[in-house]
Design a protein around this motif. Structure first.
Motif, PDB file in Angstrom:
ATOM      1  N   GLY A  46       0.807  -1.218   0.000  1.00  0.00           N
ATOM      2  CA  GLY A  46       0.000   0.000   0.000  1.00  0.00           C
ATOM      3  C   GLY A  46       0.837   1.263   0.000  1.00  0.00           C
ATOM      4  N   LYS A  47       1.908   1.268   0.789  1.00  0.00           N
ATOM      5  CA  LYS A  47       2.778   2.447   0.842  1.00  0.00           C
ATOM      6  C   LYS A  47       3.513   2.654  -0.479  1.00  0.00           C
ATOM      7  CE  LYS A  47       3.400   2.180   5.804  1.00  0.00           C
ATOM      8  NZ  LYS A  47       4.295   1.834   6.906  1.00  0.00           N
ATOM      9  N   ILE A  48       3.982   1.555  -1.064  1.00  0.00           N
ATOM     10  CA  ILE A  48       4.674   1.658  -2.349  1.00  0.00           C
ATOM     11  C   ILE A  48       3.697   2.131  -3.422  1.00  0.00           C
ATOM     12  CG2 ILE A  48       5.813   0.332  -4.162  1.00  0.00           C
ATOM     13  CD1 ILE A  48       7.029  -1.397  -1.957  1.00  0.00           C
ATOM     14  N   ALA A  49       2.471   1.611  -3.389  1.00  0.00           N
ATOM     15  CA  ALA A  49       1.467   2.005  -4.390  1.00  0.00           C
ATOM     16  C   ALA A  49       1.154   3.494  -4.286  1.00  0.00           C
ATOM     17  CB  ALA A  49       0.200   1.173  -4.222  1.00  0.00           C
ATOM     18  N   THR A  50       1.048   4.007  -3.079  1.00  0.00           N
ATOM     19  CA  THR A  50       0.781   5.437  -2.904  1.00  0.00           C
ATOM     20  C   THR A  50       1.903   6.272  -3.505  1.00  0.00           C
ATOM     21  OG1 THR A  50      -0.461   4.994  -0.886  1.00  0.00           O
ATOM     22  CG2 THR A  50       0.339   7.239  -1.198  1.00  0.00           C
ATOM     23  N   ASN A  51       3.134   5.895  -3.235  1.00  0.00           N
ATOM     24  CA  ASN A  51       4.270   6.631  -3.804  1.00  0.00           C
ATOM     25  C   ASN A  51       4.304   6.500  -5.324  1.00  0.00           C
ATOM     26  OD1 ASN A  51       5.088   7.426  -1.264  1.00  0.00           O
ATOM     27  ND2 ASN A  51       6.502   5.714  -1.020  1.00  0.00           N
ATOM     28  N   LYS A  97      -6.689   1.503  -5.245  1.00  0.00           N
ATOM     29  CA  LYS A  97      -6.954   2.061  -3.919  1.00  0.00           C
ATOM     30  C   LYS A  97      -6.175   3.354  -3.715  1.00  0.00           C
ATOM     31  CE  LYS A  97      -6.760   0.892   0.958  1.00  0.00           C
ATOM     32  NZ  LYS A  97      -6.350  -0.081   1.957  1.00  0.00           N
ATOM     33  N   ALA A  98      -4.923   3.383  -4.144  1.00  0.00           N
ATOM     34  CA  ALA A  98      -4.097   4.585  -3.996  1.00  0.00           C
ATOM     35  C   ALA A  98      -4.618   5.725  -4.865  1.00  0.00           C
ATOM     36  CB  ALA A  98      -2.648   4.265  -4.336  1.00  0.00           C
ATOM     37  N   VAL A  99      -5.083   5.404  -6.070  1.00  0.00           N
ATOM     38  CA  VAL A  99      -5.651   6.433  -6.949  1.00  0.00           C
ATOM     39  C   VAL A  99      -6.914   7.019  -6.335  1.00  0.00           C
ATOM     40  CG1 VAL A  99      -6.784   6.803  -9.183  1.00  0.00           C
ATOM     41  CG2 VAL A  99      -4.635   5.564  -9.076  1.00  0.00           C
TER      42      VAL A  99
END
Length: 151
Positions: A46-51, A97-99
């Protein structure tokens, strides 16, 4: 029974309870560790996807290009960290989810700051990024190179 007997009885009961708890933990230790590792991997994903989403949004491109670039960024980061058991569906789900979180944060920011909302036209928000008009770049200023000969 004296107080000393009650203390010994309490210590004995506590020892048995501790042994039972340790036995249950030892029996389910592999399952607990596996669940913990999976949870940690999903947190990292999740953290990598957000970045990755913020980076891809900065770089631009069509939505399909952004999706592919985001997938590749996440996949490379996971392999670098030694996390190899992540499926493509998990990566694409984390991207979506990050988008969604990024769009929600942008919408909340516009609600908080009306000056930001006035600068954005509603039709621009509803259009895909690749169809928005490109801003015009200002023409370079006419400057003469003054040398010692021209003086």
């Amino acid at each position: 029974m004296t107080i000393k007997d009650w203390i010994y009885l309490g210590i004995t009961v506590a020892s048995y309870l501790l042994a039972i708890i340790a036995g249950v933990y030892a029996k389910d230790k592999a399952k607990i560790n596996r669940a913990t590792r999976a949870g940690q991997a999903l947190d990292v994903l999740g953290k990598i996807a957000t970045n990755a989403v913020h980076e891809v949004e900065f770089l631009g491109g069509t939505s399909q290009e952004k999706r592919q670039m985001g997938y590749e960024l996440i996949n490379q980061a996971l392999h670098y960290m030694g996390i190899n058991d992540v499926t493509a569906n998990m990566i694409y789900g984390a991207l979506e989810k990050a988008v969604a979180a990024m769009h929600l944060a942008d919408a909340e920011e516009m609600e908080k700051d009306p000056a930001v909302a006035q600068d954005v036209d509603e039709k621009d928000v509803l259009q895909p990024v690749d169809q928005l008009p490109k801003p015009e770049t200002p023409a370079p200023a006419d400057t003469k190179d003054v040398t010692a000969d021209d003086k």
